[in-house]
Design a protein around this motif. Structure first.
Motif, PDB file in Angstrom:
ATOM      1  N   GLY A 141       0.819  -1.204   0.000  1.00 35.99           N
ATOM      2  CA  GLY A 141       0.000   0.000   0.000  1.00 35.99           C
ATOM      3  C   GLY A 141       0.855   1.257   0.000  1.00 35.99           C
ATOM      4  O   GLY A 141       0.577   2.220  -0.713  1.00 35.99           O
ATOM      5  N   LYS A 142       1.934   1.245   0.806  1.00 35.43           N
ATOM      6  CA  LYS A 142       2.829   2.399   0.865  1.00 35.43           C
ATOM      7  C   LYS A 142       3.614   2.561  -0.441  1.00 35.43           C
ATOM      8  O   LYS A 142       3.850   3.677  -0.900  1.00 35.43           O
ATOM      9  CB  LYS A 142       3.789   2.252   2.046  1.00 35.43           C
ATOM     10  CG  LYS A 142       3.093   2.342   3.402  1.00 35.43           C
ATOM     11  CD  LYS A 142       4.083   2.207   4.550  1.00 35.43           C
ATOM     12  CE  LYS A 142       3.383   2.318   5.897  1.00 35.43           C
ATOM     13  NZ  LYS A 142       4.333   2.148   7.029  1.00 35.43           N
ATOM     14  N   VAL A 143       4.009   1.426  -1.023  1.00 37.86           N
ATOM     15  CA  VAL A 143       4.717   1.481  -2.309  1.00 37.86           C
ATOM     16  C   VAL A 143       3.829   2.107  -3.373  1.00 37.86           C
ATOM     17  O   VAL A 143       4.259   2.988  -4.134  1.00 37.86           O
ATOM     18  CB  VAL A 143       5.154   0.065  -2.757  1.00 37.86           C
ATOM     19  CG1 VAL A 143       5.726   0.099  -4.173  1.00 37.86           C
ATOM     20  CG2 VAL A 143       6.190  -0.495  -1.792  1.00 37.86           C
ATOM     21  N   MET A 144       2.564   1.679  -3.417  1.00 36.28           N
ATOM     22  CA  MET A 144       1.628   2.228  -4.396  1.00 36.28           C
ATOM     23  C   MET A 144       1.372   3.708  -4.146  1.00 36.28           C
ATOM     24  O   MET A 144       1.230   4.493  -5.085  1.00 36.28           O
ATOM     25  CB  MET A 144       0.306   1.458  -4.347  1.00 36.28           C
ATOM     26  CG  MET A 144       0.373   0.056  -4.919  1.00 36.28           C
ATOM     27  SD  MET A 144       0.786   0.028  -6.674  1.00 36.28           S
ATOM     28  CE  MET A 144      -0.577   0.965  -7.341  1.00 36.28           C
ATOM     29  N   PHE A 145       1.320   4.098  -2.866  1.00 32.05           N
ATOM     30  CA  PHE A 145       1.086   5.500  -2.531  1.00 32.05           C
ATOM     31  C   PHE A 145       2.211   6.375  -3.070  1.00 32.05           C
ATOM     32  O   PHE A 145       1.967   7.438  -3.651  1.00 32.05           O
ATOM     33  CB  PHE A 145       0.973   5.652  -1.010  1.00 32.05           C
ATOM     34  CG  PHE A 145       0.749   7.070  -0.564  1.00 32.05           C
ATOM     35  CD1 PHE A 145      -0.519   7.626  -0.612  1.00 32.05           C
ATOM     36  CD2 PHE A 145       1.796   7.845  -0.091  1.00 32.05           C
ATOM     37  CE1 PHE A 145      -0.727   8.937  -0.202  1.00 32.05           C
ATOM     38  CE2 PHE A 145       1.594   9.150   0.312  1.00 32.05           C
ATOM     39  CZ  PHE A 145       0.329   9.694   0.257  1.00 32.05           C
ATOM     40  N   VAL A 146       3.452   5.924  -2.893  1.00 34.56           N
ATOM     41  CA  VAL A 146       4.605   6.682  -3.396  1.00 34.56           C
ATOM     42  C   VAL A 146       4.589   6.748  -4.916  1.00 34.56           C
ATOM     43  O   VAL A 146       4.784   7.816  -5.516  1.00 34.56           O
ATOM     44  CB  VAL A 146       5.923   6.049  -2.898  1.00 34.56           C
ATOM     45  CG1 VAL A 146       7.122   6.712  -3.568  1.00 34.56           C
ATOM     46  CG2 VAL A 146       6.034   6.169  -1.385  1.00 34.56           C
ATOM     47  N   LEU A 147       4.345   5.611  -5.573  1.00 38.03           N
ATOM     48  CA  LEU A 147       4.330   5.567  -7.041  1.00 38.03           C
ATOM     49  C   LEU A 147       3.214   6.452  -7.604  1.00 38.03           C
ATOM     50  O   LEU A 147       3.427   7.208  -8.557  1.00 38.03           O
ATOM     51  CB  LEU A 147       4.154   4.125  -7.519  1.00 38.03           C
ATOM     52  CG  LEU A 147       5.316   3.163  -7.231  1.00 38.03           C
ATOM     53  CD1 LEU A 147       4.939   1.745  -7.645  1.00 38.03           C
ATOM     54  CD2 LEU A 147       6.569   3.617  -7.959  1.00 38.03           C
ATOM     55  N   ASP A 148       2.035   6.347  -7.002  1.00 36.50           N
ATOM     56  CA  ASP A 148       0.904   7.163  -7.467  1.00 36.50           C
ATOM     57  C   ASP A 148       1.182   8.651  -7.260  1.00 36.50           C
ATOM     58  O   ASP A 148       0.822   9.485  -8.097  1.00 36.50           O
ATOM     59  CB  ASP A 148      -0.381   6.774  -6.730  1.00 36.50           C
ATOM     60  CG  ASP A 148      -0.905   5.407  -7.156  1.00 36.50           C
ATOM     61  OD1 ASP A 148      -0.425   4.901  -8.192  1.00 36.50           O
ATOM     62  OD2 ASP A 148      -1.765   4.856  -6.456  1.00 36.50           O
ATOM     63  N   GLY A 149       1.825   8.982  -6.126  1.00 40.06           N
ATOM     64  CA  GLY A 149       2.173  10.378  -5.861  1.00 40.06           C
ATOM     65  C   GLY A 149       3.121  10.933  -6.907  1.00 40.06           C
ATOM     66  O   GLY A 149       2.962  12.074  -7.360  1.00 40.06           O
TER      67      GLY A 149
END
Length: 204
Positions: A141-149
């Protein structure tokens, strides 16, 4: 055959969400959002950009996630590209940004949750998040949050500040929908055959 129908249904739902986002001229996270941003910037087809952006991730998926997951993902991505190309031929219409974020994000979340729960994904950042989770134990979830950001930040040039904010809203809604479905179907998802897809549902 049943699995193919499930993937087609999931990608069809997602394609409706993408059509709404595109008509609102906003984006979302993941490779779908990156492809939308590039299509706005370059004035090219979303379907073509989506296929090109996903190519490196197929290689990663094949070596790290297995051929079954890769084939299912390749089929889902190809189906979504074809459906999006067909939807692009519909008459032009424009939707408000807030509407696109709320409705488009919700519909995409439903489609992606359905794909995740049936052992497939839309490639790209989903595969990357799964890889980091398996390799290093990182929270997907945190990885996706960074990538999406990073994707949203890079898209401000092509869609502007206000539509960028709406795009953030679409990601929040999409993530909430997926989390809601993951919690609701937690019991079935614990079956051995489906354990590899749990991080994917959490990721987006």
């Amino acid at each position: 055959m049943l699995q193919i129908l499930k993937v087609l249904l999931g990608t069809f739902i997602v394609s409706i969400g993408i059509l709404i986002l595109k008509r609102s001229e906003i984006i979302t996270g993941g490779t779908v959002g990156l492809s939308l941003s590039l299509s706005y910037w370059l004035g090219s087809s979303f379907s073509i950009m989506y296929c090109l952006v996903n190519i490196p991730f197929y290689v990663l998926s094949l070596f790290k996630m297995g051929w079954k997951f890769t084939v299912s993902t390749l089929f889902a991505v190809s189906s979504l590209s074809l459906m999006s190309a067909a939807a692009a031929r519909l008459p032009e219409f424009v939707l408000p940004g807030w509407f696109g974020a709320a409705i488009g994000g919700s519909i995409m979340g439903l489609g992606m949750a359905y794909l995740f729960l049936n052992g497939s994904s839309l490639g790209g950042s989903n595969i990357l998040a799964l890889f980091f989770h398996k390799k290093f134990g990182w929270n997907p979830g945190k990885v996706m949050f960074v990538l999406d950001g990073l994707i949203i930040a890079g898209s401000f040039y092509s869609i502007g500040l206000f539509k960028g904010v709406y795009s953030v809203l679409s990601i929040v809604i999409l993530s909430f929908i997926i989390h809601l479905f993951k919690s609701r179907f937690a019991a079935p998802a614990k079956a051995p055959a489906r354990t590899p897809i749990l991080p994917a549902a959490e990721a987006s």
